[in-house]
Design an enzyme around this catalytic site. Structure first.
Site, PDB file in Angstrom:
ATOM      1  N   ASP A  25     -25.268  27.037  53.719  1.00 26.09           N
ATOM      2  CA  ASP A  25     -24.217  27.876  53.144  1.00 26.09           C
ATOM      3  C   ASP A  25     -24.930  28.889  52.243  1.00 26.09           C
ATOM      4  OD1 ASP A  25     -22.185  29.027  51.611  1.00 26.09           O
ATOM      5  OD2 ASP A  25     -20.967  27.211  51.613  1.00 26.09           O
ATOM      6  N   LYS A  75     -16.241  36.401  49.835  1.00 20.34           N
ATOM      7  CA  LYS A  75     -16.882  36.762  48.570  1.00 20.34           C
ATOM      8  C   LYS A  75     -17.512  38.150  48.679  1.00 20.34           C
ATOM      9  CE  LYS A  75     -15.788  32.536  47.202  1.00 20.34           C
ATOM     10  NZ  LYS A  75     -16.534  31.350  47.573  1.00 20.34           N
ATOM     11  N   TYR A 116     -20.312  22.906  47.797  1.00 18.83           N
ATOM     12  CA  TYR A 116     -18.958  23.387  47.466  1.00 18.83           C
ATOM     13  C   TYR A 116     -17.978  22.228  47.623  1.00 18.83           C
ATOM     14  CZ  TYR A 116     -14.818  26.435  48.159  1.00 18.83           C
ATOM     15  OH  TYR A 116     -13.602  27.054  48.096  1.00 18.83           O
ATOM     16  N   ARG A 170      -7.474  36.149  71.551  1.00 21.07           N
ATOM     17  CA  ARG A 170      -8.116  35.071  70.800  1.00 21.07           C
ATOM     18  C   ARG A 170      -9.631  35.087  70.956  1.00 21.07           C
ATOM     19  NH1 ARG A 170      -5.737  30.453  73.140  1.00 21.07           N
ATOM     20  NH2 ARG A 170      -7.643  30.118  74.295  1.00 21.07           N
TER      21      ARG A 170
HETATM   22  C1  LIG Z   1     -15.849  30.131  48.187  1.00 24.94           C
HETATM   23  C2  LIG Z   1     -16.859  29.330  48.900  1.00 24.94           C
HETATM   24  C3  LIG Z   1     -16.565  28.725  50.120  1.00 24.94           C
HETATM   25  C4  LIG Z   1     -15.178  28.783  50.720  1.00 24.94           C
HETATM   26  O1  LIG Z   1     -14.807  30.077  51.079  1.00 24.94           O
HETATM   27  P1  LIG Z   1     -13.252  30.420  51.247  1.00 24.94           P
HETATM   28  O2  LIG Z   1     -13.283  31.731  51.947  1.00 24.94           O
HETATM   29  O3  LIG Z   1     -12.689  30.487  49.868  1.00 24.94           O
HETATM   30  O4  LIG Z   1     -12.637  29.337  52.079  1.00 24.94           O
HETATM   31  C5  LIG Z   1     -17.557  28.033  50.761  1.00 24.94           C
HETATM   32  N1  LIG Z   1     -18.794  27.916  50.232  1.00 24.94           N
HETATM   33  C6  LIG Z   1     -19.107  28.485  49.059  1.00 24.94           C
HETATM   34  C7  LIG Z   1     -20.486  28.333  48.533  1.00 24.94           C
HETATM   35  C8  LIG Z   1     -18.154  29.197  48.346  1.00 24.94           C
HETATM   36  O5  LIG Z   1     -18.478  29.730  47.171  1.00 24.94           O
END
Ligand SMILES: *Cc1c(COP(=O)(O)O)cnc(C)c1O
Length: 393
Positions: free
Chosen positions: A183, A208, A111, A58
């Site tokens: 973010d 992404k 988001y 972990r």
């Molecule tokens: C997609 C996204 C998230 C969440 O990511 P996941 O891996 O789908 O949980 C968070 N912030 C932004 C800006 C995103 O585009």
């Protein structure tokens, strides 16, 4: 090292991996020790000193360390933590910086699931959230309360694309002792490094562009020394870990981040300019466009723009947008983005805004411009506009 070299070599340790180029997937729970003394050394190194030392599955393996070290190099971070999704990276980094009775300032462009976390779970834990206009910049100073511990940014917002003045926001937050979490998913650390702009935490939904192939969920939390202790303690206590196969896929994707993003950028710019000339289109939200409201700050703080953009129309109906989306050949309908292929989804960001009303008529569309030949994409979009117009009547 320049960023392209960091993308390729960051975190590589061929000696640690017996000469193997890509760190293999270490599947591990138990790690055995030669004797009690070795067990104490491992605990001291892995837990107390936070060294890359095997202790228990972990707590991480070389598969995780490679990704962590590579991301830290790219983000300019003291360390990088790994989580099982981008959303968990957002929620856990907030939780690592607050306690009951605190307040956070959240960008109105955030988001939506991050917003839901703040309005529900975080609220029940006794932490209050207020939302601010993403373009407020230094103006957030007036919204700081004595108990404000976090100012959260997302630049640009993933549906509304406002670029935020992170240096000005960080100055205002730090003056009152709050940390800044950004973010940074849209740009990835390849095109923007929020820690260098004054943020304390830079989050990637690595799902992404880092993973890049739409086949794994990964979050990364890159921290400076100020944010490190709180987030390290939270993650260690709560027991979050990233599966090693997902860490491997993220590292594997990362190695081609530079070439992919440069192509996403080139194609997205062509599509954005083409869209701007369409009579149906009122606005294209893409910060690299010279007339985008965030362009000046984007130019100052970013070194490129990715493949995600927003499109809003003069006249629109649900039926017209549906007719367009349902007939697309190269833009499948789906959430998420950052993979190799193009995607489309309807966009209605106004419904969740509370700090500043969203001015565009809904629904619009959001496009992710993938790595296909851009002429094929434009042909598909042109046919989509024919269906759109026919349905609009
Ligand atoms: C997609 C996204 C998230 C969440 O990511 P996941 O891996 O789908 O949980 C968070 N912030 C932004 C800006 C995103 O585009």
């Amino acid at each position: 090292m320049k960023k392209d070299t960091k993308v390729v070599h960051g975190g590589q340790n061929k000696k640690r991996n017996s000469g193997i180029v890509n760190t293999p997937v270490y599947h591990a729970s138990t790690v055995v020790f030669e004797n009690i003394a070795a067990m104490h050394v491992a605990a001291e190194q892995a837990l107390k000193n936070r060294q890359k030392h095997l202790f228990y599955g972990r707590r991480g393996t070389p598969t995780h360390w490679t990704l962590q070290e590579a991301m830290s190099a790219l983000e300019g971070a003291a360390d990088t933590f790994l989580t099982p999704s981008g959303l968990s990276a957002c929620t856990l980094s907030i939780l690592g910086c607050v306690k009951a009775g605190d307040h956070i300032l959240m960008t109105d462009s955030v988001y939506e699931p991050t917003r839901t976390f703040c309005d529900t779970l975080l609220n029940t834990f006794g932490v209050e959230t207020s939302y601010y206009d993403p373009r407020l910049g230094a103006g957030v100073a007036a919204l700081m309360k004595p108990n404000t511990k976090v100012v959260f940014c997302e630049s640009p917002g993933s549906h509304t694309f406002e670029i935020q003045d992170i240096p000005a926001i960080a100055a205002a937050a730090h003056a009152k002792g709050a940390l800044v979490i950004a973010d940074n998913t849209w740009a990835s650390p390849y095109f923007c490094q929020p820690l260098k702009l004054g943020a304390d935490v830079s989050i990637q939904a690595a799902t992404k562009y880092i993973v890049g192939h739409s086949d794994a969920m990964v979050g990364t939390i890159a921290v400076n020394e100020a944010a490190l202790p709180g987030i390290a303690k939270l993650l260690g206590t709560i027991g979050i870990t990233l599966a090693p196969d997902e860490a491997y896929l993220a590292t594997r994707g990362l190695r081609t981040l530079g070439v992919r993003l440069r192509q996403h950028q080139e194609s997205a710019m062509k599509v954005a300019l083409w869209l701007k000339n369409r009579p149906e289109v009122r606005t294209v939200l893409y910060p690299a466009l010279p007339d985008d409201p965030g362009h000046a700050i984007w130019k100052r703080d970013f070194t490129g723009s990715s493949g995600l953009l927003g499109v809003f129309f003069h006249r629109t109906t649900y039926e017209a947008v549906t007719a367009m989306i349902d007939g697309m050949k190269l833009f499948p309908l789906g959430y998420s983005w950052g993979g190799f292929e193009s995607l489309i989804c309807p966009s209605n960001p106004g419904k969740s805004r509370t700090a500043k009303a969203w001015p565009e008529a809904a629904p619009g569309i959001r496009l992710h411009i993938g790595l296909e030949d851009v002429d094929d994409l434009l042909e598909d979009l042109a046919a989509g506009f024919e269906r759109f117009n026919k349905a609009l009547g």
